[in-house]
Design a protein around this motif. Structure first.
Motif, PDB file in Angstrom:
ATOM      1  N   TYR A 223       0.823  -1.260   0.095  1.00 20.70           N
ATOM      2  CA  TYR A 223      -0.017   0.047   0.068  1.00 20.70           C
ATOM      3  C   TYR A 223       0.787   1.344  -0.010  1.00 20.70           C
ATOM      4  CZ  TYR A 223      -3.783  -3.312   1.352  1.00 20.70           C
ATOM      5  OH  TYR A 223      -4.556  -4.325   1.449  1.00 20.70           O
TER       6      TYR A 223
ATOM      7  N   TYR B 130     -16.293  -2.158  -4.270  1.00 19.70           N
ATOM      8  CA  TYR B 130     -14.953  -2.209  -3.726  1.00 19.70           C
ATOM      9  C   TYR B 130     -14.143  -3.369  -4.096  1.00 19.70           C
ATOM     10  CZ  TYR B 130     -16.348   1.345  -0.340  1.00 19.70           C
ATOM     11  OH  TYR B 130     -16.893   2.512  -0.140  1.00 19.70           O
TER      12      TYR B 130
ATOM     13  N   HIS C 258     -12.472  -5.948  -3.110  1.00 20.86           N
ATOM     14  CA  HIS C 258     -12.705  -7.328  -2.538  1.00 20.86           C
ATOM     15  C   HIS C 258     -14.029  -7.844  -3.195  1.00 20.86           C
ATOM     16  CE1 HIS C 258     -16.089  -6.761   0.481  1.00 20.86           C
ATOM     17  NE2 HIS C 258     -15.471  -5.437   0.462  1.00 20.86           N
ATOM     18  N   GLN C 259     -14.729  -7.099  -3.702  1.00 15.44           N
ATOM     19  CA  GLN C 259     -16.061  -7.489  -4.141  1.00 15.44           C
ATOM     20  C   GLN C 259     -15.739  -7.973  -5.813  1.00 15.44           C
ATOM     21  OE1 GLN C 259     -18.372  -3.674  -3.600  1.00 15.44           O
ATOM     22  NE2 GLN C 259     -19.156  -4.822  -1.918  1.00 15.44           N
TER      23      GLN C 259
ATOM     24  N   VAL D 145      -3.889   6.591   3.315  1.00 23.14           N
ATOM     25  CA  VAL D 145      -3.279   5.124   3.480  1.00 23.14           C
ATOM     26  C   VAL D 145      -2.917   4.488   4.488  1.00 23.14           C
ATOM     27  CG1 VAL D 145      -1.688   3.777   2.086  1.00 23.14           C
ATOM     28  CG2 VAL D 145      -2.528   5.828   0.941  1.00 23.14           C
TER      29      VAL D 145
ATOM     30  N   ALA E  77      -2.505  -4.522  -5.422  1.00 19.56           N
ATOM     31  CA  ALA E  77      -2.110  -3.376  -4.286  1.00 19.56           C
ATOM     32  C   ALA E  77      -3.086  -2.215  -4.476  1.00 19.56           C
ATOM     33  CB  ALA E  77      -0.669  -2.854  -4.515  1.00 19.56           C
ATOM     34  N   LEU E  78      -4.519  -2.627  -4.780  1.00 11.96           N
ATOM     35  CA  LEU E  78      -5.627  -1.754  -4.721  1.00 11.96           C
ATOM     36  C   LEU E  78      -5.861  -1.311  -3.281  1.00 11.96           C
ATOM     37  CD1 LEU E  78      -7.785  -2.953  -7.189  1.00 11.96           C
ATOM     38  CD2 LEU E  78      -6.417  -1.001  -7.471  1.00 11.96           C
ATOM     39  N   PHE E  79      -6.180   0.022  -3.149  1.00  7.81           N
ATOM     40  CA  PHE E  79      -6.715   0.235  -1.739  1.00  7.81           C
ATOM     41  C   PHE E  79      -8.015  -0.230  -1.372  1.00  7.81           C
ATOM     42  CE2 PHE E  79      -3.788   4.244  -2.983  1.00  7.81           C
ATOM     43  CZ  PHE E  79      -2.819   3.505  -2.313  1.00  7.81           C
ATOM     44  N   PRO E  80      -7.937  -1.252  -0.229  1.00  7.29           N
ATOM     45  CA  PRO E  80      -9.237  -1.738   0.063  1.00  7.29           C
ATOM     46  C   PRO E  80     -10.326  -1.196   0.459  1.00  7.29           C
ATOM     47  CG  PRO E  80      -7.512  -2.736   1.327  1.00  7.29           C
ATOM     48  CD  PRO E  80      -6.909  -1.652   0.386  1.00  7.29           C
ATOM     49  N   TRP E  81     -10.049   0.053   0.953  1.00 10.60           N
ATOM     50  CA  TRP E  81     -11.113   1.163   1.763  1.00 10.60           C
ATOM     51  C   TRP E  81     -11.453   2.022   0.800  1.00 10.60           C
ATOM     52  CZ3 TRP E  81      -5.941   0.272   2.920  1.00 10.60           C
ATOM     53  CH2 TRP E  81      -5.161   1.273   2.609  1.00 10.60           C
ATOM     54  N   LYS E  82     -10.986   2.019  -0.349  1.00 11.01           N
ATOM     55  CA  LYS E  82     -11.566   2.906  -1.603  1.00 11.01           C
ATOM     56  C   LYS E  82     -12.213   2.091  -2.704  1.00 11.01           C
ATOM     57  CE  LYS E  82      -8.003   6.408  -1.041  1.00 11.01           C
ATOM     58  NZ  LYS E  82      -8.931   7.454  -0.319  1.00 11.01           N
TER      59      LYS E  82
ATOM     60  N   PRO F  48      -6.394   4.252   7.132  1.00 12.81           N
ATOM     61  CA  PRO F  48      -7.281   3.489   6.955  1.00 12.81           C
ATOM     62  C   PRO F  48      -6.830   1.863   6.691  1.00 12.81           C
ATOM     63  CG  PRO F  48      -6.953   4.796   5.036  1.00 12.81           C
ATOM     64  CD  PRO F  48      -6.117   5.463   6.242  1.00 12.81           C
ATOM     65  N   ALA F  49      -5.441   1.544   6.461  1.00 12.74           N
ATOM     66  CA  ALA F  49      -4.889   0.454   6.357  1.00 12.74           C
ATOM     67  C   ALA F  49      -4.678  -0.064   7.700  1.00 12.74           C
ATOM     68  CB  ALA F  49      -3.369   0.267   5.696  1.00 12.74           C
TER      69      ALA F  49
ATOM     70  N   PHE G 205      -7.169   8.398  -7.222  1.00  9.62           N
ATOM     71  CA  PHE G 205      -6.375   8.809  -6.242  1.00  9.62           C
ATOM     72  C   PHE G 205      -4.959   9.414  -6.873  1.00  9.62           C
ATOM     73  CE2 PHE G 205      -3.155   7.864  -2.714  1.00  9.62           C
ATOM     74  CZ  PHE G 205      -3.941   8.360  -1.614  1.00  9.62           C
TER      75      PHE G 205
ATOM     76  N   ARG H  47     -16.103  -6.879   7.540  1.00  7.25           N
ATOM     77  CA  ARG H  47     -16.806  -7.470   6.523  1.00  7.25           C
ATOM     78  C   ARG H  47     -16.508  -6.149   5.240  1.00  7.25           C
ATOM     79  NH1 ARG H  47     -20.568  -9.345   9.622  1.00  7.25           N
ATOM     80  NH2 ARG H  47     -21.803  -7.577   9.727  1.00  7.25           N
ATOM     81  N   ALA H  48     -16.575  -5.056   5.557  1.00  7.65           N
ATOM     82  CA  ALA H  48     -16.533  -3.681   4.583  1.00  7.65           C
ATOM     83  C   ALA H  48     -15.342  -3.878   3.973  1.00  7.65           C
ATOM     84  CB  ALA H  48     -16.891  -2.203   5.603  1.00  7.65           C
ATOM     85  N   ARG H  49     -14.222  -4.345   4.411  1.00  7.04           N
ATOM     86  CA  ARG H  49     -12.950  -4.510   4.012  1.00  7.04           C
ATOM     87  C   ARG H  49     -12.723  -5.909   3.066  1.00  7.04           C
ATOM     88  NH1 ARG H  49      -9.007  -1.573   6.060  1.00  7.04           N
ATOM     89  NH2 ARG H  49      -9.961   0.659   6.142  1.00  7.04           N
ATOM     90  N   GLY H  50     -13.736  -6.767   3.353  1.00  6.39           N
ATOM     91  CA  GLY H  50     -13.684  -8.103   2.830  1.00  6.39           C
ATOM     92  C   GLY H  50     -12.742  -9.177   3.339  1.00  6.39           C
TER      93      GLY H  50
END
Lengths: 264, 265
Positions: free
Chosen positions: A162, B131, B133-134, A180, B86-91, A183-184, B99, A259-262
């Protein structure tokens, strides 16, 4: 917990099993207190405890009803945990980010974190008084280490991919931290808050040993000096139930974040 | 002009106080708008080459320049596509792609325009708010390629970008990349261990020796491709059936095999 090699239990089966566990526990307790091998006063029956707890819901003991005691406890607790989170999380993140800060702080915390919160009781009383300051400090000392350590680990061992992705996208340091790194680290920060909140609640009775007005811990101490063991146990019951509620609520939040992060 | 140039590049790693050579004098030029695939036995240092061009690492000796400028740290002029995305999983997809443009302070309207265009080009319409992960691996790598392309970089550095994908998705992405490169040609350094992929995608293929890595030989695929009109075949399997393709592939395979055999005793 079912291991992966076993057949998973259905929800109903799991519920039945946990009922059996609880019933067994209450049965043994009941049998022990009814058997007469110990004086009844040393070990009241579950019914006596429940009756006492119900009674305390409306009738004051040691100056307040059980809900009022709980309210005061929760107030101190919230302050203590909020303080632990608001210092522990930023400090942990900074230690994870800056090696020199890590080197300065880690030896101190490595020593301090093995001291149980209750060991601070005499000094908490001396330094911060028995009103609100002392108890808050004790709850703080229980909740602080997990808040700090999880934030620290999150930042220190953040996935370098990241960071490299951010670098090649031309991200400046401030945005790298806010967009980055934070949130990480968020899942580990939340995990730290959950563990910290649990340990903070566990420190509550210790924190309230020294208070002289209200609180579930205070109620327990007063019950003890009045040799009212059902009162002591009613207090324990209240602490257990509220602790369970706090844990369940925070687990829900943590699961939602993951869950929101998978991740879940 | 935005060529990537490795000039006599050495890279040593130190472990337990000892020094290990990873790259042993790399000389390689990726010309402007050219696609060069770097193939080699595993551990030969091909990823190290890419990381040097990206600025994640510095050469022990020699220098790497991009567009005539010596590489000095990572930056958006050399966009990287990572093997593990290496995508940002929160975006979400849109925010991941936007970005880099945000970092550059590109205005919201221009940003929207450019992100929409690349989303269309990469076939990501309808996934803007999903997202990472989807998404499937293939779709995630589309987002990662879009995130790099949208910056309009001088050089694209792709580190085994399809290595984590299943065989079918991989072929789909290879065709996709050729299509995009036609629309919007870039200077590309492409790391892979798949020989088919290298021959299909690259203008030139550079074969590396085993560790410590050097460039062993460089094959000009472009001349063969133009002479044999590979571009007239839409599908990868038709190209891979051509005698000229098979010939090149076999040549590279033999070259790589020599490196493996040499390492065996």
């Amino acid at each position: 917990m079912a291991s992966t090699s076993q057949h998973p239990l259905s929800k109903v089966d799991a519920l039945i099993l946990s009922m059996i566990g609880l019933a067994g526990f209450l049965g043994i307790w009941l049998a022990a207190s009814m058997s007469g091998t110990v004086p009844r006063q040393f070990l009241p029956t579950p019914f006596e405890v429940l009756a006492r707890a119900t009674h305390l819901l409306t009738t004051p003991f040691a100056g307040a009803t059980l809900p009022m005691h709980l309210a005061r406890s929760l107030e101190r607790y919230s302050y203590g945990v909020a303080l632990a989170a608001s210092i522990g999380v930023p400090l942990g993140l900074a230690m994870g980010l800056y090696r020199w800060l890590d080197d300065i702080m880690t030896p101190v915390f490595d020593g301090l974190r093995f001291i149980a919160p209750i060991a601070w009781v005499p000094f908490a009383a001396l330094w911060f008084g028995t009103g609100i300051g002392g108890p808050i400090m004790i709850i703080f000392s229980g909740a602080f280490p997990p808040c700090l350590m999880n934030a620290y680990r999150g930042a220190r061992f953040v996935d370098q991919r990241y960071i490299e992705a951010a670098q090649m996208l031309g991200t400046n340091s401030l945005r790298t931290i806010t967009q980055v790194l934070l949130p990480a680290c968020f899942p580990s920060i939340i995990a730290g808050l959950r563990v910290g909140a649990g340990l903070g609640w566990q420190s509550l009775v210790g924190a309230e040993l020294i208070v002289a007005s209200a609180g579930v811990g205070y109620m327990i101490v007063q019950g003890q000096s009045n040799i009212s063991t059902p009162t002591v146990m009613a207090g324990m019951l209240a602490i257990g139930l509220v602790g369970l509620l706090i844990d369940v609520a925070l687990r829900q939040i943590e699961a939602r974040v993951r869950r929101a992060r998978g991740l879940a | 002009m935005s060529a990537i140039v490795f000039e006599n590049v050495y890279r040593y790693f130190t472990r337990d106080g000892k020094s290990f050579p990873a790259l042993d004098g790399i000389d390689l030029t990726v010309a402007d708008k050219e696609v060069v695939a770097l193939v080699g036995p595993s551990g030969c240092g091909k990823t190290t080459c890419l990381r040097l061009a990206a600025g994640f690492e510095v050469p022990t000796k020699g220098r790497v320049t991009v567009g005539g400028q010596p590489v000095n740290g990572p930056g958006p002029d050399r966009a990287v596509v990572f093997q593990q995305f290496a995508l940002f999983p929160w975006k979400n997809v849109e925010d991941n792609i936007a970005f880099g443009l945000r970092n550059q302070g590109v205005s919201a309207s221009t940003r929207f325009e450019r992100v929409s265009a690349i989303i269309k080009l990469m076939g990501l319409e309808g996934y803007e708010t999903a997202y990472p992960h989807q998404l499937s691996g293939g779709m995630q790598q589309r987002v990662a390629i879009a995130r790099a392309y949208v910056l309009d970089p001088e050089a694209l550095l792709m580190d085994e970008p399809f290595g984590a994908l299943d065989a079918q998705t991989r072929i789909e992405m290879q065709e996709e990349l050729v299509r995009i490169a036609r629309v919007n040609p870039r200077t590309v350094l492409f790391i892979t261990h798949a020989v088919d992929e290298a021959v299909y995608l690259a203008d030139r293929v550079a074969v590396m020796t085993r560790r410590p890595g050097r460039v062993k030989e460089i094959l000009d695929v472009r001349n063969v491709r133009n002479a044999e009109r590979w571009n007239h075949h839409e599908r990868i399997e038709d190209v891979m059936d051509l005698e000229s393709f098979v010939h090149l592939r076999t040549h590279i395979w033999r070259s790589l095999r020599e490196e493996k055999i040499a390492v065996a005793p």
